[in-house]
Design an enzyme around this catalytic site. Structure first.
Site, PDB file in Angstrom:
ATOM      1  N   CYS A 120     -26.520  51.769   3.729  1.00 28.44           N
ATOM      2  CA  CYS A 120     -26.684  51.046   2.460  1.00 28.44           C
ATOM      3  C   CYS A 120     -27.949  50.187   2.455  1.00 28.44           C
ATOM      4  O   CYS A 120     -28.414  49.806   1.391  1.00 28.44           O
ATOM      5  CB  CYS A 120     -25.448  50.219   2.163  1.00 28.44           C
ATOM      6  SG  CYS A 120     -25.143  48.908   3.362  1.00 28.44           S
ATOM      7  N   ARG A 180     -22.113  38.227  -6.511  1.00 27.49           N
ATOM      8  CA  ARG A 180     -22.139  38.529  -5.067  1.00 27.49           C
ATOM      9  C   ARG A 180     -21.689  37.266  -4.357  1.00 27.49           C
ATOM     10  O   ARG A 180     -22.333  36.223  -4.477  1.00 27.49           O
ATOM     11  CB  ARG A 180     -23.539  38.950  -4.616  1.00 27.49           C
ATOM     12  CG  ARG A 180     -23.670  38.995  -3.106  1.00 27.49           C
ATOM     13  CD  ARG A 180     -24.929  39.649  -2.619  1.00 27.49           C
ATOM     14  NE  ARG A 180     -24.843  41.090  -2.755  1.00 27.49           N
ATOM     15  CZ  ARG A 180     -25.647  41.956  -2.125  1.00 27.49           C
ATOM     16  NH1 ARG A 180     -26.611  41.512  -1.330  1.00 27.49           N
ATOM     17  NH2 ARG A 180     -25.517  43.252  -2.298  1.00 27.49           N
ATOM     18  N   GLN A 203     -22.214  49.734  -4.342  1.00 24.20           N
ATOM     19  CA  GLN A 203     -22.922  50.547  -3.348  1.00 24.20           C
ATOM     20  C   GLN A 203     -22.242  51.906  -3.208  1.00 24.20           C
ATOM     21  O   GLN A 203     -22.900  52.942  -3.108  1.00 24.20           O
ATOM     22  CB  GLN A 203     -22.930  49.813  -1.997  1.00 24.20           C
ATOM     23  CG  GLN A 203     -23.614  50.596  -0.886  1.00 24.20           C
ATOM     24  CD  GLN A 203     -25.113  50.725  -1.100  1.00 24.20           C
ATOM     25  OE1 GLN A 203     -25.798  49.748  -1.272  1.00 24.20           O
ATOM     26  NE2 GLN A 203     -25.624  51.959  -1.087  1.00 24.20           N
ATOM     27  N   HIS A 238     -17.762  46.580  -1.329  1.00 22.93           N
ATOM     28  CA  HIS A 238     -19.093  46.721  -1.944  1.00 22.93           C
ATOM     29  C   HIS A 238     -19.047  47.938  -2.881  1.00 22.93           C
ATOM     30  O   HIS A 238     -19.689  48.958  -2.643  1.00 22.93           O
ATOM     31  CB  HIS A 238     -20.158  46.888  -0.860  1.00 22.93           C
ATOM     32  CG  HIS A 238     -21.561  46.637  -1.320  1.00 22.93           C
ATOM     33  ND1 HIS A 238     -21.874  46.283  -2.623  1.00 22.93           N
ATOM     34  CD2 HIS A 238     -22.754  46.692  -0.656  1.00 22.93           C
ATOM     35  CE1 HIS A 238     -23.185  46.126  -2.729  1.00 22.93           C
ATOM     36  NE2 HIS A 238     -23.737  46.357  -1.558  1.00 22.93           N
ATOM     37  N   ARG A 242     -28.675  53.446  -6.640  1.00 21.60           N
ATOM     38  CA  ARG A 242     -28.100  52.187  -7.119  1.00 21.60           C
ATOM     39  C   ARG A 242     -28.480  51.973  -8.588  1.00 21.60           C
ATOM     40  O   ARG A 242     -27.665  51.530  -9.397  1.00 21.60           O
ATOM     41  CB  ARG A 242     -28.620  51.002  -6.281  1.00 21.60           C
ATOM     42  CG  ARG A 242     -28.202  50.990  -4.814  1.00 21.60           C
ATOM     43  CD  ARG A 242     -26.732  50.720  -4.652  1.00 21.60           C
ATOM     44  NE  ARG A 242     -26.343  49.461  -5.259  1.00 21.60           N
ATOM     45  CZ  ARG A 242     -26.383  48.270  -4.634  1.00 21.60           C
ATOM     46  NH1 ARG A 242     -26.768  48.190  -3.369  1.00 21.60           N
ATOM     47  NH2 ARG A 242     -25.996  47.167  -5.261  1.00 21.60           N
ATOM     48  N   ASP A 295     -23.579  50.945   8.818  1.00 22.08           N
ATOM     49  CA  ASP A 295     -23.922  49.673   8.169  1.00 22.08           C
ATOM     50  C   ASP A 295     -24.216  48.678   9.295  1.00 22.08           C
ATOM     51  O   ASP A 295     -23.870  48.929  10.459  1.00 22.08           O
ATOM     52  CB  ASP A 295     -22.717  49.207   7.318  1.00 22.08           C
ATOM     53  CG  ASP A 295     -22.989  47.923   6.549  1.00 22.08           C
ATOM     54  OD1 ASP A 295     -24.172  47.558   6.357  1.00 22.08           O
ATOM     55  OD2 ASP A 295     -22.004  47.264   6.126  1.00 22.08           O
TER      56      ASP A 295
HETATM   57  N1  NVA Z   1     -22.049  44.831   5.272  1.00 20.10           N
HETATM   58  C1  NVA Z   1     -23.322  44.302   4.819  1.00 20.10           C
HETATM   59  C2  NVA Z   1     -23.799  45.043   3.619  1.00 20.10           C
HETATM   60  C3  NVA Z   1     -25.142  44.594   3.101  1.00 20.10           C
HETATM   61  C4  NVA Z   1     -25.560  45.301   1.859  1.00 20.10           C
HETATM   62  C5  NVA Z   1     -23.186  42.818   4.518  1.00 20.10           C
HETATM   63  O1  NVA Z   1     -22.170  42.430   3.918  1.00 20.10           O
HETATM   64  O2  NVA Z   1     -24.065  42.042   4.882  1.00 20.10           O
HETATM   65  N1   CP Z   2     -27.324  47.545  -0.107  1.00 20.05           N
HETATM   66  C1   CP Z   2     -27.433  46.341  -0.695  1.00 20.05           C
HETATM   67  O1   CP Z   2     -26.515  45.853  -1.367  1.00 20.05           O
HETATM   68  O2   CP Z   2     -28.650  45.759  -0.542  1.00 20.05           O
HETATM   69  P1   CP Z   2     -29.050  44.260  -0.901  1.00 20.05           P
HETATM   70  O3   CP Z   2     -28.269  43.355   0.003  1.00 20.05           O
HETATM   71  O4   CP Z   2     -30.524  44.195  -0.679  1.00 20.05           O
HETATM   72  O5   CP Z   2     -28.686  44.006  -2.344  1.00 20.05           O
END
Ligand code: NVA
Ligand code: CP
Length: 305
Positions: free
Chosen positions: A256, A103, A133, A130, A284, A216
């Site tokens: 998500c 990540r 997800q 993502h 997930r 989101d």
């Molecule tokens: N768009 C959000 C998704 C979090 C799971 C982010 O990147 O923070």
């Molecule tokens: N939806 C998602 O990826 O959640 P986290 O940021 O908690 O992993």
């Protein structure tokens, strides 16, 4: 064999269909108490350069429940925050483990890491996508509607976000209608308004025939300095009772998570009868099990073990 999953398109449509079917099977089998050892002897490294709750715990649980083991690294708890380059981290971890989830921020960094790794790399969220997800989201849509290609899916919010980008990619693969509603300046990067994808400023227009209403956060991780500006820009793009009233009653609500109640989604939309948000979060676990099997042993082979 090195087979990355950085984007949904790193799998063929058929592979994704098989993966989603396996995810549904693994979900049913877990509920029936069946245990699995398809990934016995395999080790997954999770590398987090951004925060996580769901991704971390679902991957850790998935690997353990399939008989494998997991090692989790955060940037602050490792040499990453002290500046070790991604290509060095990748080459070293690949000597110890069978598969790595990363990540991170920019997609360049993700690609640099993946190119240097001699084992498969999974994108556990980057600024541009993502995909893990989306596997869970598509599983949730299938659970509720059976098929994907003839669905109408609305995405209300930041059209440049990783989630919107992955939904655009999914629409290209599965052919469903995708209506994105975003304010000025936050439409998708590419000219996405082609074929089965439309982009509008009008959230009501986007949801009017929708089976699925998806949103989101307005400020993604890494964009915190812009949060005040974004709060202003996205006013009127909340998934709330008024927006749901403009959509068909059968429409389900996805997010998500984590959610900011009162911003992109209201408490009542998140907790209401149309919400499938917690099924989506659960999926997930199942979808990532199917992905890990696909990348480590081959999806069809794993299903016969
Ligand atoms: N768009 C959000 C998704 C979090 C799971 C982010 O990147 O923070
Ligand atoms: N939806 C998602 O990826 O959640 P986290 O940021 O908690 O992993």
């Amino acid at each position: 064999m090195k087979r990355h999953f950085l984007r949904l398109g790193d799998c063929t449509k058929t592979e994704l269909e098989v993966l989603l079917a396996r995810a549904a099977q693994l979900k049913a089998e877990r509920k029936a108490g069946k245990t699995h050892t398809t990934l016995a002897g395999k080790t997954l490294a999770l590398v987090f350069e951004k925060a996580s709750t769901r991704t971390r715990v679902s991957f850790e649980a998935a690997m353990g429940q399939l008989g494998g083991q997991v090692i989790t690294l955060t940037a602050e708890g490792s040499q990453i925050a002290r500046g070790e380059p991604p290509q060095d981290t990748a080459r070293v971890l690949a000597r110890y483990v069978d598969i790595i989830m990363l990540r991170t921020f920019g997609d360049d960094r993700l690609r640099t890491f993946a190119s240097a790794s001699t084992v498969p790399v999974i994108n556990g969220l980057s600024d541009g996508a993502h995909p893990v997800q989306l596997l869970a989201d598509l599983q949730t849509v299938q659970e509720n509607f059976g098929t994907l290609h003839d669905r109408v899916i609305a995405f209300v919010g930041d059209g440049k976000s990783n989630m919107a980008q992955s939904w655009i990619e999914a629409a290209g693969i599965f052919g469903f209608q995708l209506h994105i509603a975003a304010p000025d300046g936050y439409a998708p990067h590419a000219n996405a308004s082609v074929g089965n994808i439309t982009v509008t400023h009008d959230a009501r227009e986007a949801v009017k025939n929708a089976d699925v209403i998806n949103t989101d956060v307005w400020t993604s991780m890494g964009q915190e300095a812009e949060s005040k500006k974004r709060l202003e820009a996205f006013r009127g793009y909340s998934v709330d009772a008024a927006l749901l009233a403009a959509a068909p009653k059968k429409a389900i609500v996805l997010h998500c998570l984590p959610a900011h109640r009162g911003e992109e989604i209201s408490e009542e939309a998140l907790e209401g009868a149309q919400s499938r948000v917690f099924d989506q979060a659960e999926n997930r676990l199942h979808a990532q099990k199917a992905l890990l099997e696909l990348l480590l042993v081959g999806g069809t082979r794993a299903a016969s073990l």
